[in-house]
Design a protein around this motif. Structure first.
Motif: not given
Length: 406
Positions: A275-279, A304-305, A331-335, A364-367
């Motif tokens: 899973p990914l987290v894109l900040i 992906v977050q 499977n993506a969400g946006l804040d 286990d996310a890659q950020i």
């Protein structure tokens, strides 16, 4: 490609001298780097006109970046128990490759840097033994960068420094935020393929004849002969206005020719499994858009977050495209967080600065993290403070402050 081995070590005598003189060098580092650039540009004015960022020079950002990078590297050398600065070298090496830096330029830097050290500290302080020890520090760092940059050029399939392509603008789209999306196609040899999150350098001949270079993240999916990058105008506020970005926004038209490099950048490519987290914050959204485009084209089921911070919804670059891509991924969400507090009508919006304390992130996310240096430092601190391992946080900075993450 990243650095995979520790740099060479100092011998005991050199390490002792460097350790003893590091506080003195550090106390005068701003004076040393100012003298260095003054000397180098006096001897090689073409470097300021055609290679170095004149805005960063005017603000002193490049001087501080060089000074801090060398001091950080020396600190690691005198204490081998510290983690070796592989990430620092990798970020610098990729940026150098994107500018076409070659091995023959390192002796120029060496000559004027060491003359500046003697100028500031005096020949009585910079004895032959002290000079030899710091000479060794410089060449350990330089040799590591030269080897990395040579490998990056080989990986890109180009001769060392031969990274520029003449490209024609085939599309210009003006985003409501003021950001400009520019799409180019090479007029000769095609661009090499790229990984999501990479960037290109763009060369513009300015009004005074100087050829200034700036780096812009790619926002289209890999696998095409066209490159699309986003340019945000930079108004004069606390420093000089964005010389190249403002010129592009005001003047660039479809059909114009630009100098554009083959892509570089050391953000790891998502593997489609973790899973990914894109900040991101502000124009730091651009590599995240590139990653989302890649996921939409190749791995749409990836979890992906997406988290973004901005001053307001009006200043939020590529806001509509970000929402479209998130909506297209099941499977993506946006804040989002808006400083001005106006969040009505924006799903997933929060007032104020980004606060991750209430955000659940997968173990286990890659950020991926991108924005100005203050934002990256603050959010990276939140992530590491919550127990996330540093190797899972991949950072990109748009200012010459890569040492901050070393």
């Amino acid at each position: 490609m990243t650095v995979t081995a520790a740099p060479a070590e100092l011998d005991a005598a050199h390490a002792q001298i460097v350790s003893a003189t590091l506080p003195l060098i550090g106390a005068h580092i701003d004076e040393i780097t100012s003298a260095f650039y003054r000397r180098m540009f006096a001897a090689h004015p073409e470097l300021l006109r055609n290679l170095f960022n004149r805005g960063n020079q005017a603000q002193g950002a490049q001087q501080r970046a060089l000074a801090a990078s060398i001091a950080t590297f020396a600190t690691h050398l005198v204490d081998p128990a510290l983690p070796h600065p592989a990430d620092l070298l990798s970020r610098i090496g990729h940026k150098h490759a994107s500018l076409g830096v070659t091995a023959d330029q390192y002796p120029i830097v060496h000559e004027h840097l060491f003359a500046a050290i003697v100028e500031v500290l005096g020949a009585d302080t910079v004895t032959p033994d002290v000079a030899a020890a710091w000479d060794r520090v410089y060449w350990i760092m330089a040799d590591a960068l030269i080897a990395l940059e040579h490998a990056l050029y080989a990986e890109a399939g180009v001769a060392d420094g031969d990274v520029y392509r003449r490209a024609r603008v085939v599309s210009r789209v003006d985003d409501p935020s003021g950001t400009v999306l520019v799409t180019v196609r090479s007029t000769g040899e095609p661009f090499t393929d790229f990984r999501p999150g990479q960037y290109v350098s763009v060369g513009i001949t300015m009004y005074d004849g100087g050829r200034q270079l700036r780096q812009y993240s790619l926002v289209n999916a890999p696998g095409h002969q066209e490159l699309t990058f986003a340019v945000k105008p930079v108004p004069a506020a606390d420093g000089p206005a964005g010389e190249v970005s403002n010129w592009i926004a005001a003047n660039l038209c479809v059909g114009d020719l630009l100098d554009v490099t083959v892509p570089f950048g050391d953000l790891p490519a998502p593997d489609g499994a973790a899973p990914l987290v894109l900040i991101s914050a502000g124009i730091g959204i651009t590599p995240m858009i590139g990653i989302l485009e890649h996921l939409a084209a190749t791995s749409p089921d990836t979890a992906v977050q997406v988290l973004h911070a901005d001053r307001s919804d009006e200043s939020h670059p590529l806001r509509e495209r970000q929402r479209e891509l998130v909506d297209a991924l099941p499977n993506a969400g946006l804040d989002v967080w808006y400083e001005d507090g106006r969040t009505a009508g924006t799903p997933g919006a929060h007032p104020g600065l980004m606060d991750l304390s209430g955000v659940a992130l997968p173990d286990d996310a890659q950020i991926y993290l991108c924005g100005n240096s203050g934002f990256v430092q603050a959010v990276r601190g939140q992530l590491l403070g919550s127990g996330i391992a540093a190797e899972r946080v991949h950072c990109e900075l748009f200012s010459p402050n890569d040492w901050l993450l070393g």
